[in-house]
Scaffold this motif. Structure first.
Motif, PDB file in Angstrom:
ATOM      1  N   GLU A  47      43.242  25.976  39.334  1.00 24.87           N
ATOM      2  CA  GLU A  47      42.695  26.182  37.987  1.00 24.87           C
ATOM      3  C   GLU A  47      42.954  27.612  37.511  1.00 24.87           C
ATOM      4  OE1 GLU A  47      38.757  23.394  37.633  1.00 24.87           O
ATOM      5  OE2 GLU A  47      38.637  25.097  39.018  1.00 24.87           O
ATOM      6  N   LYS A  48      42.806  28.564  38.403  1.00 26.51           N
ATOM      7  CA  LYS A  48      43.019  29.970  38.042  1.00 26.51           C
ATOM      8  C   LYS A  48      44.488  30.229  37.727  1.00 26.51           C
ATOM      9  CE  LYS A  48      39.046  31.488  40.649  1.00 26.51           C
ATOM     10  NZ  LYS A  48      38.433  32.534  41.424  1.00 26.51           N
ATOM     11  N   VAL A  49      45.391  29.665  38.533  1.00 24.38           N
ATOM     12  CA  VAL A  49      46.830  29.827  38.292  1.00 24.38           C
ATOM     13  C   VAL A  49      47.198  29.214  36.941  1.00 24.38           C
ATOM     14  CG1 VAL A  49      49.120  29.086  39.075  1.00 24.38           C
ATOM     15  CG2 VAL A  49      47.473  30.021  40.722  1.00 24.38           C
ATOM     16  N   ALA A  98      51.031  32.574  40.376  1.00 22.16           N
ATOM     17  CA  ALA A  98      51.112  32.511  38.909  1.00 22.16           C
ATOM     18  C   ALA A  98      52.272  33.339  38.367  1.00 22.16           C
ATOM     19  CB  ALA A  98      49.799  32.989  38.292  1.00 22.16           C
ATOM     20  N   TYR A  99      52.442  34.536  38.917  1.00 20.04           N
ATOM     21  CA  TYR A  99      53.467  35.471  38.436  1.00 20.04           C
ATOM     22  C   TYR A  99      54.281  35.984  39.621  1.00 20.04           C
ATOM     23  CZ  TYR A  99      50.115  35.778  34.495  1.00 20.04           C
ATOM     24  OH  TYR A  99      49.245  35.505  33.465  1.00 20.04           O
ATOM     25  N   PRO A 100      55.209  35.178  40.124  1.00 21.47           N
ATOM     26  CA  PRO A 100      56.003  35.616  41.277  1.00 21.47           C
ATOM     27  C   PRO A 100      56.734  36.929  40.980  1.00 21.47           C
ATOM     28  CG  PRO A 100      56.432  33.299  40.765  1.00 21.47           C
ATOM     29  CD  PRO A 100      55.596  33.858  39.646  1.00 21.47           C
ATOM     30  N   GLY A 101      56.645  37.856  41.929  1.00 23.28           N
ATOM     31  CA  GLY A 101      57.351  39.127  41.792  1.00 23.28           C
ATOM     32  C   GLY A 101      56.612  40.187  40.994  1.00 23.28           C
ATOM     33  N   GLU A 103      49.202  33.926  29.521  1.00 21.57           N
ATOM     34  CA  GLU A 103      50.033  35.069  29.907  1.00 21.57           C
ATOM     35  C   GLU A 103      50.368  35.930  28.692  1.00 21.57           C
ATOM     36  OE1 GLU A 103      54.249  36.109  32.090  1.00 21.57           O
ATOM     37  OE2 GLU A 103      53.752  34.035  31.691  1.00 21.57           O
ATOM     38  N   THR A 104      50.090  37.221  28.815  1.00 15.58           N
ATOM     39  CA  THR A 104      50.442  38.208  27.794  1.00 15.58           C
ATOM     40  C   THR A 104      50.901  39.470  28.516  1.00 15.58           C
ATOM     41  OG1 THR A 104      48.223  39.163  27.728  1.00 15.58           O
ATOM     42  CG2 THR A 104      48.684  37.376  26.159  1.00 15.58           C
ATOM     43  N   LYS A 120      45.560  38.388  45.510  1.00 12.70           N
ATOM     44  CA  LYS A 120      47.018  38.571  45.473  1.00 12.70           C
ATOM     45  C   LYS A 120      47.738  37.237  45.625  1.00 12.70           C
ATOM     46  CE  LYS A 120      47.160  43.399  46.575  1.00 12.70           C
ATOM     47  NZ  LYS A 120      47.773  44.479  47.293  1.00 12.70           N
ATOM     48  N   ALA A 121      47.180  36.319  46.405  1.00 12.85           N
ATOM     49  CA  ALA A 121      47.803  35.002  46.576  1.00 12.85           C
ATOM     50  C   ALA A 121      47.856  34.243  45.243  1.00 12.85           C
ATOM     51  CB  ALA A 121      47.042  34.188  47.619  1.00 12.85           C
ATOM     52  N   ILE A 122      46.789  34.324  44.472  1.00 16.23           N
ATOM     53  CA  ILE A 122      46.756  33.661  43.155  1.00 16.23           C
ATOM     54  C   ILE A 122      47.798  34.287  42.236  1.00 16.23           C
ATOM     55  CG2 ILE A 122      45.364  33.327  41.064  1.00 16.23           C
ATOM     56  CD1 ILE A 122      42.899  33.103  42.960  1.00 16.23           C
TER      57      ILE A 122
END
Length: 137
Positions: A19-21, A130-133, A28-29, A124-126
């Motif tokens: 849900e958080k991802v 959600a935003y790899p890298g 996303e902004t 950090k895992a979330i």
């Protein structure tokens, strides 16, 4: 469009990682990404004193700007950015001007980011999902 602190409040209420991802991707902004990176990435170093800067919060119903518009000014207060060669007082004035023109709750987020306080409900895992890298550590 939701303000950055509103998105983070929604995320903090969610129970599952999925849900958080999903919310992170939906809302996303540049401001949200900068806030997360600035508060959670240990390679980001801020060029302003620790603690709370002296500023006057703007009226929440009449803010002339938003964190999304002002996020570009973070470049002037980060190590390695164009503001590194500026006098410290000029960098601090840029920060104060930014804080005084955005929603007071978003201003508090910026201050918590500068003090490296991890956002509530995020790990950090979330963020990696959600935003790899986005985070370098």
């Amino acid at each position: 469009m939701k303000l950055t602190h509103e998105v983070l409040e929604l995320i903090a209420k969610k129970k599952t990682k999925a849900e958080k991802v999903e919310l992170l991707k939906q809302y996303e902004t540049p401001a949200l990404r900068d806030y997360i990176r600035g508060s959670m990435d240990n390679t980001i170093k801020w060029l302003v004193p620790d603690g709370n800067p002296p500023y006057t919060p703007c009226d929440p119903h009449n803010c002339p700007s938003s964190l999304n518009k002002q996020t570009r000014n973070l470049a002037y207060i980060v190590k390695g950015g164009p503001g590194e060669k500026m006098p410290a007082v000029k960098r601090e004035n840029i920060l104060i001007a930014m804080l005084e023109t955005i929603d007071p709750n978003d201003a508090l987020l910026v201050i918590s980011m500068l003090n490296k306080k991890q956002p509530k409900g995020l790990t950090k895992a979330i963020i990696h999902e959600a935003y790899p890298g986005l985070l370098s550590d």
